[in-house]
Design an enzyme around this catalytic site. Structure first.
Site, mmCIF file in Angstrom:
data_model
loop_
_atom_site.group_PDB
_atom_site.id
_atom_site.type_symbol
_atom_site.label_atom_id
_atom_site.label_comp_id
_atom_site.label_asym_id
_atom_site.label_seq_id
_atom_site.Cartn_x
_atom_site.Cartn_y
_atom_site.Cartn_z
ATOM 1 N N GLY A 44 -7.536 11.728 -9.389
ATOM 2 C CA GLY A 44 -8.813 12.318 -9.014
ATOM 3 C C GLY A 44 -9.940 11.669 -9.789
ATOM 4 O O GLY A 44 -9.723 11.113 -10.870
ATOM 5 N N GLN A 49 -18.234 11.169 -13.387
ATOM 6 C CA GLN A 49 -17.431 10.211 -14.146
ATOM 7 C C GLN A 49 -17.834 8.770 -13.858
ATOM 8 O O GLN A 49 -17.474 7.868 -14.614
ATOM 9 C CB GLN A 49 -15.948 10.392 -13.842
ATOM 10 C CG GLN A 49 -15.387 11.695 -14.368
ATOM 11 C CD GLN A 49 -13.914 11.805 -14.039
ATOM 12 O OE1 GLN A 49 -13.546 12.249 -12.956
ATOM 13 N NE2 GLN A 49 -13.081 11.382 -14.977
ATOM 14 N N CYS A 88 -7.433 12.639 -18.512
ATOM 15 C CA CYS A 88 -8.689 12.422 -17.802
ATOM 16 C C CYS A 88 -9.104 10.962 -17.959
ATOM 17 O O CYS A 88 -9.027 10.412 -19.060
ATOM 18 C CB CYS A 88 -9.764 13.350 -18.370
ATOM 19 S SG CYS A 88 -11.357 13.223 -17.550
ATOM 20 N N LEU A 89 -9.554 10.362 -16.867
ATOM 21 C CA LEU A 89 -10.001 8.968 -16.934
ATOM 22 C C LEU A 89 -11.210 8.808 -17.853
ATOM 23 O O LEU A 89 -11.461 7.717 -18.349
ATOM 24 C CB LEU A 89 -10.334 8.449 -15.529
ATOM 25 C CG LEU A 89 -9.154 8.389 -14.556
ATOM 26 C CD1 LEU A 89 -9.625 7.945 -13.177
ATOM 27 C CD2 LEU A 89 -8.059 7.481 -15.076
ATOM 28 N N HIS A 130 -9.478 20.595 -11.946
ATOM 29 C CA HIS A 130 -9.912 19.644 -12.979
ATOM 30 C C HIS A 130 -11.185 18.926 -12.522
ATOM 31 O O HIS A 130 -12.167 18.844 -13.273
ATOM 32 C CB HIS A 130 -8.771 18.644 -13.241
ATOM 33 C CG HIS A 130 -9.097 17.587 -14.228
ATOM 34 N ND1 HIS A 130 -8.566 17.568 -15.500
ATOM 35 C CD2 HIS A 130 -9.903 16.494 -14.150
ATOM 36 C CE1 HIS A 130 -9.019 16.500 -16.154
ATOM 37 N NE2 HIS A 130 -9.838 15.839 -15.352
ATOM 38 N N GLU A 131 -11.173 18.402 -11.293
ATOM 39 C CA GLU A 131 -12.335 17.663 -10.792
ATOM 40 C C GLU A 131 -13.525 18.597 -10.551
ATOM 41 O O GLU A 131 -14.667 18.231 -10.822
ATOM 42 C CB GLU A 131 -11.980 16.898 -9.516
ATOM 43 C CG GLU A 131 -10.868 15.878 -9.674
ATOM 44 C CD GLU A 131 -11.035 14.900 -10.830
ATOM 45 O OE1 GLU A 131 -12.184 14.579 -11.209
ATOM 46 O OE2 GLU A 131 -10.004 14.449 -11.366
ATOM 47 N N HIS A 134 -15.519 19.087 -13.604
ATOM 48 C CA HIS A 134 -16.442 17.983 -13.892
ATOM 49 C C HIS A 134 -17.811 18.227 -13.263
ATOM 50 O O HIS A 134 -18.838 17.866 -13.840
ATOM 51 C CB HIS A 134 -15.894 16.648 -13.363
ATOM 52 C CG HIS A 134 -14.938 15.968 -14.280
ATOM 53 N ND1 HIS A 134 -15.290 15.499 -15.524
ATOM 54 C CD2 HIS A 134 -13.631 15.654 -14.112
ATOM 55 C CE1 HIS A 134 -14.244 14.928 -16.097
ATOM 56 N NE2 HIS A 134 -13.223 15.010 -15.255
#
Length: 167
Positions: A44, A49, A88-89, A130-131, A134
């Site tokens: 994701g 991000q 997480c990226l 999670h996304e 953000h």
């Protein structure tokens, strides 16, 4: 490929603005986000991000349809929870168990502005939550207690410093 913003970048802590234009620029952004996510080996990726303050994220879990969620709203969550490891990226190299509702129902729009609804469980439910976080300026480490969060920040900073020295 888009740059992925990391812990400490202000855009990751801001509440995102709704998407109002469903045009070719939006489709290009979504395609670039899918490419960036895939290249980074993620499941994701949310707009903040990649430095974009818009209520948008993309998810592609192996074996399932890839999908963009624009102006998403979580409209239902289960009482039952699930605890699983997340990464997480935007905080590379750091993982921690996070407790979240086991199932969610989300309503969103696609790149044409058409409304859809998804009932999700398992990894998809976790990725959506999670996304979605953000888009509200929340990172997964913000869901940890203060002591664990501090450990994760220190681990990330140490890892980032080591990586910088290797360049």
């Amino acid at each position: 490929m888009l740059d992925i913003y990391t812990l400490g970048d202000e855009v990751l802590t801001q509440k995102c603005q709704p998407v109002t234009k469903f045009d070719n620029a939006l489709r290009i952004l979504v395609d670039a986000m899918f490419d960036t996510m895939s290249e980074a080996d993620g499941v994701g990726l949310a707009a903040p991000q990649v430095g974009v303050n818009s209520r948008l994220f993309v998810i592609h879990i192996q074996g399932s349809e890839k999908r963009a969620y624009i102006n998403p709203q979580i409209i239902e969550t289960s009482i039952e929870t699930d605890t699983s490891e997340e990464g997480c990226l935007s905080i590379p190299g750091v993982w921690h168990d996070v407790q979240r509702p086991a199932r969610v129902t989300v309503q969103a729009q696609d790149t044409e502005g058409k409304v859809f609804m998804v009932k999700a469980e398992g990894l998809l439910a976790r990725a959506i939550q999670h996304e979605y976080d953000h888009l509200n300026g929340v990172l997964f480490i913000d869901r940890l207690d203060d002591e664990e969060r501090e450990k994760m920040v220190k681990a990330y900073e140490k890892r980032a410093k080591t990586a910088k020295r290797r360049r």
